[in-house]
Design a protein around this motif. Sequence first.
Motif, mmCIF file in Angstrom:
data_model
loop_
_atom_site.group_PDB
_atom_site.id
_atom_site.type_symbol
_atom_site.label_atom_id
_atom_site.label_comp_id
_atom_site.label_asym_id
_atom_site.label_seq_id
_atom_site.Cartn_x
_atom_site.Cartn_y
_atom_site.Cartn_z
ATOM 1 N N GLU A 107 111.857 61.240 108.672
ATOM 2 C CA GLU A 107 112.939 61.716 109.536
ATOM 3 C C GLU A 107 112.437 61.601 110.963
ATOM 4 O O GLU A 107 111.576 62.360 111.384
ATOM 5 C CB GLU A 107 113.294 63.153 109.194
ATOM 6 N N SER A 108 112.947 60.613 111.669
ATOM 7 C CA SER A 108 112.453 60.361 113.018
ATOM 8 C C SER A 108 113.563 59.814 113.886
ATOM 9 O O SER A 108 114.693 59.634 113.439
ATOM 10 C CB SER A 108 111.294 59.357 112.963
ATOM 11 N N LYS A 109 113.176 59.511 115.111
ATOM 12 C CA LYS A 109 114.144 58.949 116.056
ATOM 13 C C LYS A 109 114.451 57.487 115.755
ATOM 14 O O LYS A 109 115.372 56.920 116.312
ATOM 15 C CB LYS A 109 113.618 59.105 117.478
ATOM 16 N N TYR A 110 113.662 56.873 114.865
ATOM 17 C CA TYR A 110 113.884 55.476 114.529
ATOM 18 C C TYR A 110 114.942 55.366 113.440
ATOM 19 O O TYR A 110 114.870 56.054 112.423
ATOM 20 C CB TYR A 110 112.585 54.819 114.069
ATOM 21 N N PRO A 111 115.919 54.490 113.609
ATOM 22 C CA PRO A 111 117.031 54.426 112.656
ATOM 23 C C PRO A 111 116.647 53.937 111.258
ATOM 24 O O PRO A 111 117.318 54.262 110.294
ATOM 25 C CB PRO A 111 118.023 53.464 113.320
ATOM 26 N N ASN A 112 115.545 53.189 111.124
ATOM 27 C CA ASN A 112 115.201 52.663 109.799
ATOM 28 C C ASN A 112 114.425 53.663 108.939
ATOM 29 O O ASN A 112 114.263 53.454 107.747
ATOM 30 C CB ASN A 112 114.426 51.348 109.914
ATOM 31 N N HIS A 113 113.924 54.749 109.528
ATOM 32 C CA HIS A 113 113.215 55.821 108.814
ATOM 33 C C HIS A 113 111.986 55.329 108.049
ATOM 34 O O HIS A 113 111.586 55.937 107.063
ATOM 35 C CB HIS A 113 114.154 56.570 107.866
ATOM 36 N N LEU A 114 111.388 54.234 108.495
ATOM 37 C CA LEU A 114 110.205 53.688 107.831
ATOM 38 C C LEU A 114 108.934 54.193 108.512
ATOM 39 O O LEU A 114 108.892 54.343 109.728
ATOM 40 C CB LEU A 114 110.241 52.158 107.868
ATOM 41 N N PRO A 115 107.874 54.435 107.727
ATOM 42 C CA PRO A 115 106.621 54.916 108.319
ATOM 43 C C PRO A 115 105.845 53.782 108.986
ATOM 44 O O PRO A 115 106.040 52.608 108.671
ATOM 45 C CB PRO A 115 105.853 55.446 107.104
ATOM 46 N N LYS A 116 104.939 54.167 109.887
ATOM 47 C CA LYS A 116 104.028 53.186 110.488
ATOM 48 C C LYS A 116 102.988 52.738 109.469
ATOM 49 O O LYS A 116 102.523 51.607 109.508
ATOM 50 C CB LYS A 116 103.310 53.792 111.695
ATOM 51 N N GLN A 117 102.587 53.657 108.578
ATOM 52 C CA GLN A 117 101.586 53.358 107.549
ATOM 53 C C GLN A 117 102.211 53.534 106.169
ATOM 54 O O GLN A 117 102.858 54.542 105.903
ATOM 55 C CB GLN A 117 100.385 54.305 107.664
ATOM 56 N N TRP A 118 101.963 52.557 105.308
ATOM 57 C CA TRP A 118 102.459 52.621 103.940
ATOM 58 C C TRP A 118 101.353 53.087 103.012
ATOM 59 O O TRP A 118 100.201 52.671 103.149
ATOM 60 C CB TRP A 118 102.966 51.253 103.486
ATOM 61 N N LEU A 119 101.693 53.950 102.090
ATOM 62 C CA LEU A 119 100.749 54.354 101.051
ATOM 63 C C LEU A 119 100.649 53.206 100.046
ATOM 64 O O LEU A 119 101.675 52.771 99.515
ATOM 65 C CB LEU A 119 101.237 55.622 100.348
ATOM 66 N N PRO A 120 99.445 52.702 99.778
ATOM 67 C CA PRO A 120 99.301 51.550 98.872
ATOM 68 C C PRO A 120 99.372 51.956 97.394
ATOM 69 O O PRO A 120 98.437 51.754 96.628
ATOM 70 C CB PRO A 120 97.928 50.999 99.247
ATOM 71 N N ILE A 121 100.494 52.534 97.017
ATOM 72 C CA ILE A 121 100.682 53.008 95.644
ATOM 73 C C ILE A 121 101.358 51.912 94.836
ATOM 74 O O ILE A 121 102.385 51.373 95.243
ATOM 75 C CB ILE A 121 101.517 54.304 95.621
ATOM 76 N N LYS A 122 100.761 51.607 93.683
ATOM 77 C CA LYS A 122 101.278 50.548 92.810
ATOM 78 C C LYS A 122 101.888 51.164 91.553
ATOM 79 O O LYS A 122 101.552 52.271 91.172
ATOM 80 C CB LYS A 122 100.143 49.607 92.416
ATOM 81 N N GLY A 123 102.735 50.379 90.907
ATOM 82 C CA GLY A 123 103.334 50.796 89.646
ATOM 83 C C GLY A 123 104.749 51.301 89.834
ATOM 84 O O GLY A 123 105.212 51.521 90.951
ATOM 85 N N CYS A 124 105.416 51.507 88.711
ATOM 86 C CA CYS A 124 106.812 51.954 88.730
ATOM 87 C C CYS A 124 106.989 53.348 88.147
ATOM 88 O O CYS A 124 107.857 54.089 88.582
ATOM 89 C CB CYS A 124 107.681 50.973 87.946
ATOM 90 N N THR A 125 106.171 53.701 87.171
ATOM 91 C CA THR A 125 106.349 54.980 86.486
ATOM 92 C C THR A 125 105.515 56.077 87.151
ATOM 93 O O THR A 125 104.601 55.803 87.936
ATOM 94 C CB THR A 125 105.911 54.875 85.014
ATOM 95 N N PHE A 126 105.812 57.315 86.800
ATOM 96 C CA PHE A 126 105.041 58.449 87.301
ATOM 97 C C PHE A 126 103.563 58.273 86.961
ATOM 98 O O PHE A 126 102.687 58.478 87.803
ATOM 99 C CB PHE A 126 105.576 59.759 86.700
ATOM 100 N N GLU A 127 103.287 57.887 85.728
ATOM 101 C CA GLU A 127 101.909 57.753 85.268
ATOM 102 C C GLU A 127 101.168 56.648 86.021
ATOM 103 O O GLU A 127 100.026 56.832 86.456
ATOM 104 C CB GLU A 127 101.879 57.486 83.761
ATOM 105 N N GLU A 128 101.807 55.491 86.182
ATOM 106 C CA GLU A 128 101.179 54.382 86.908
ATOM 107 C C GLU A 128 100.920 54.765 88.365
ATOM 108 O O GLU A 128 99.856 54.479 88.915
ATOM 109 C CB GLU A 128 102.072 53.138 86.859
ATOM 110 N N GLN A 129 101.891 55.419 88.979
ATOM 111 C CA GLN A 129 101.733 55.780 90.382
ATOM 112 C C GLN A 129 100.729 56.920 90.578
ATOM 113 O O GLN A 129 100.030 56.948 91.586
ATOM 114 C CB GLN A 129 103.087 56.107 91.004
ATOM 115 N N SER A 130 100.630 57.836 89.634
ATOM 116 C CA SER A 130 99.601 58.886 89.718
ATOM 117 C C SER A 130 98.218 58.257 89.705
ATOM 118 O O SER A 130 97.351 58.600 90.518
ATOM 119 C CB SER A 130 99.716 59.863 88.542
ATOM 120 N N ASN A 131 98.015 57.345 88.779
ATOM 121 C CA ASN A 131 96.741 56.640 88.674
ATOM 122 C C ASN A 131 96.445 55.859 89.953
ATOM 123 O O ASN A 131 95.330 55.894 90.476
ATOM 124 C CB ASN A 131 96.774 55.709 87.455
ATOM 125 N N SER A 132 97.446 55.172 90.476
ATOM 126 C CA SER A 132 97.270 54.398 91.699
ATOM 127 C C SER A 132 97.002 55.307 92.899
ATOM 128 O O SER A 132 96.178 54.980 93.757
ATOM 129 C CB SER A 132 98.508 53.534 91.960
#
Length: 177
Positions: A107-132
Amino acid sequence: ERPVGSSGEMIDLGAGDGLITKTLAPFYSDVYVTEASTTMRWALKKRGFRVLEINRWSEKQYDAVYCLNLLDRCDEPLTILQQIKTTLKPGGKVIIAIVLPVHQYVESKYPNHLPKQWLPIKGCTFEEQSNSFINDVLHPAGFTVEKWTRLPYLCEGDIQQAYYWLDDAVFIAKINS
């Protein structure tokens, strides 16, 4: 290891309205909070919390740092993790909660609401992303996970739905030895 108790210092990063902080506060002698929202900062001060500026909190050291549902909602999550690492006292703990599967939104002044830094989390499921999250985010940032769990997280809704039921991964970690 030094137990965290009523003699320690804690900080709740992105404390929101302070309800969770209020529950944690009796276990610490000194309680600090940060919050970006002006309205929430006012509410936190009214509840008696010591509100630190979001660009100054890392000038102190703490026995415990709480980072609950913040990393996926802030502009620079990797920077925050590095700041947490430098602010933990020896034997200190960080408690991190993050909604998985992750969807970063700032939630910012930028209209795209994208972060400057991305968390390098891989996978699609809760379990895969927890591990990542453990292997690709926390370990490279210098943390060792001691315990973790999955908890329900009820989140304020929007115009389409009153609330959302999400899955929170909660991690207790320490600095790598």
